[in-house]
Scaffold this motif. Structure first.
Motif, short mmCIF file in Angstrom:
data_model
loop_
_atom_site.label_atom_id
_atom_site.label_comp_id
_atom_site.label_asym_id
_atom_site.label_seq_id
_atom_site.Cartn_x
_atom_site.Cartn_y
_atom_site.Cartn_z
N LYS A 32 0.84 -1.21 0.00
CA LYS A 32 0.00 0.00 0.00
C LYS A 32 0.88 1.25 0.00
N LYS A 33 1.94 1.24 0.80
CA LYS A 33 2.86 2.38 0.84
C LYS A 33 3.50 2.60 -0.53
N PHE A 34 3.87 1.51 -1.20
CA PHE A 34 4.43 1.61 -2.54
C PHE A 34 3.41 2.23 -3.50
N LEU A 35 2.16 1.76 -3.44
CA LEU A 35 1.12 2.30 -4.32
C LEU A 35 0.86 3.78 -4.03
N LEU A 36 0.84 4.16 -2.77
CA LEU A 36 0.62 5.56 -2.42
C LEU A 36 1.75 6.45 -2.95
N LYS A 37 2.96 5.91 -2.95
CA LYS A 37 4.10 6.71 -3.41
C LYS A 37 4.19 6.73 -4.93
N TRP A 38 4.01 5.56 -5.59
CA TRP A 38 4.28 5.46 -7.02
C TRP A 38 3.08 5.01 -7.86
N ASN A 39 2.21 4.20 -7.32
CA ASN A 39 1.09 3.60 -8.06
C ASN A 39 1.58 2.85 -9.29
N GLY A 40 2.62 2.04 -9.11
CA GLY A 40 3.14 1.23 -10.20
C GLY A 40 3.96 2.05 -11.17
N GLY A 41 4.28 1.45 -12.33
CA GLY A 41 5.04 2.14 -13.36
C GLY A 41 6.21 1.34 -13.85
N LYS A 42 7.02 1.97 -14.66
CA LYS A 42 8.24 1.36 -15.20
C LYS A 42 9.39 1.65 -14.25
N VAL A 43 10.31 0.68 -14.14
CA VAL A 43 11.38 0.76 -13.15
C VAL A 43 12.74 0.60 -13.83
N ARG A 44 13.74 1.33 -13.35
CA ARG A 44 15.12 1.16 -13.79
C ARG A 44 16.02 1.15 -12.57
N PRO A 45 16.97 0.25 -12.46
CA PRO A 45 17.18 -0.89 -13.35
C PRO A 45 16.01 -1.86 -13.27
N ASN A 46 15.94 -2.77 -14.25
CA ASN A 46 14.75 -3.63 -14.30
C ASN A 46 15.04 -5.11 -14.50
N LEU A 47 16.27 -5.54 -14.25
CA LEU A 47 16.59 -6.98 -14.32
C LEU A 47 16.50 -7.60 -12.93
N PHE A 48 16.05 -8.86 -12.90
CA PHE A 48 16.03 -9.59 -11.64
C PHE A 48 16.33 -11.06 -11.91
N MET A 49 16.86 -11.73 -10.91
CA MET A 49 17.19 -13.15 -11.02
C MET A 49 16.01 -13.97 -10.51
N ILE A 50 15.49 -14.85 -11.38
CA ILE A 50 14.40 -15.73 -10.98
C ILE A 50 14.95 -16.81 -10.06
N SER A 51 15.91 -17.57 -10.58
CA SER A 51 16.59 -18.63 -9.82
C SER A 51 17.84 -18.98 -10.59
N ASP A 52 18.72 -19.76 -9.98
CA ASP A 52 19.93 -20.19 -10.68
C ASP A 52 19.57 -20.98 -11.94
N LYS A 53 18.56 -21.82 -11.84
CA LYS A 53 18.14 -22.64 -12.98
C LYS A 53 17.42 -21.81 -14.05
N GLN A 54 16.51 -20.93 -13.63
CA GLN A 54 15.71 -20.13 -14.56
C GLN A 54 16.48 -18.96 -15.16
N GLY A 55 17.43 -18.43 -14.41
CA GLY A 55 18.19 -17.28 -14.88
C GLY A 55 17.46 -15.97 -14.65
N PRO A 56 17.89 -14.91 -15.34
CA PRO A 56 17.31 -13.58 -15.12
C PRO A 56 16.07 -13.34 -15.98
N SER A 57 15.33 -12.31 -15.60
CA SER A 57 14.21 -11.81 -16.40
C SER A 57 14.19 -10.29 -16.29
#
Length: 149
Positions: A32-57
């Motif tokens: 809720k605090k995140f939504l009050l501050k930003w209400n979603g949107g595009k983010v930078r940087p925007n890479l994240f690691m799913i798992s060692d097996k799955q790799g990044p997204s």
């Protein structure tokens, strides 16, 4: 440091409470605090690691509440009965996979990756869910840039 580069219209606590009531969902306090501050949107940087097996997204967008293309209500409807009980979609990657927020114990506040290509007929099957972070703040902190070698 993570930056929201294109957030949606500002929200009030009343709008969030109305969203919760209309969609029969209870959002976590940090989200809720995140939504009050930003209400979603595009983010930078925007890479994240799913798992060692799955790799990044790539985090495509975080959904918001209100009149917008990436509307949280629309994605709740689209993914109704597809996500395990106690999870809501809060964002996605370019391949149509979903970033999920746990809204019930034992997954309350936790952020997961839902892989649509491994979707099961049983909505309670968690085999296509990958833990990403303990909460939205930690998830945003873990995002990173692609560093060319």
């Amino acid at each position: 440091m993570t930056k929201i580069i294109s957030s949606h219209n500002k929200l009030s606590l009343e709008q969030i409470e109305q969203f919760e009531s209309e969609n029969n969902v209870k959002l976590t306090e940090l989200y809720k605090k995140f939504l009050l501050k930003w209400n979603g949107g595009k983010v930078r940087p925007n890479l994240f690691m799913i798992s060692d097996k799955q790799g990044p997204s790539v985090l495509n967008v975080l959904y918001g509440i209100g009149d917008m293309y990436d509307n949280l209500t629309d994605f709740l409807d689209i993914l109704d009965e597809r996500l395990p009980i106690g999870f809501i979609p809060i964002g996605d990657d370019p391949a149509g996979n979903v970033i999920c927020l746990g809204t019930k114990d034992p997954y309350y506040e936790k952020i997961y990756f839902w892989d649509h290509e491994q979707e099961s007929e049983d909505p309670d099957d968690m085999s296509n869910m990958y833990f990403l972070a303990n909460d939205i703040s930690e998830f945003l902190e873990k995002l990173y840039e692609d560093v060319e070698e």
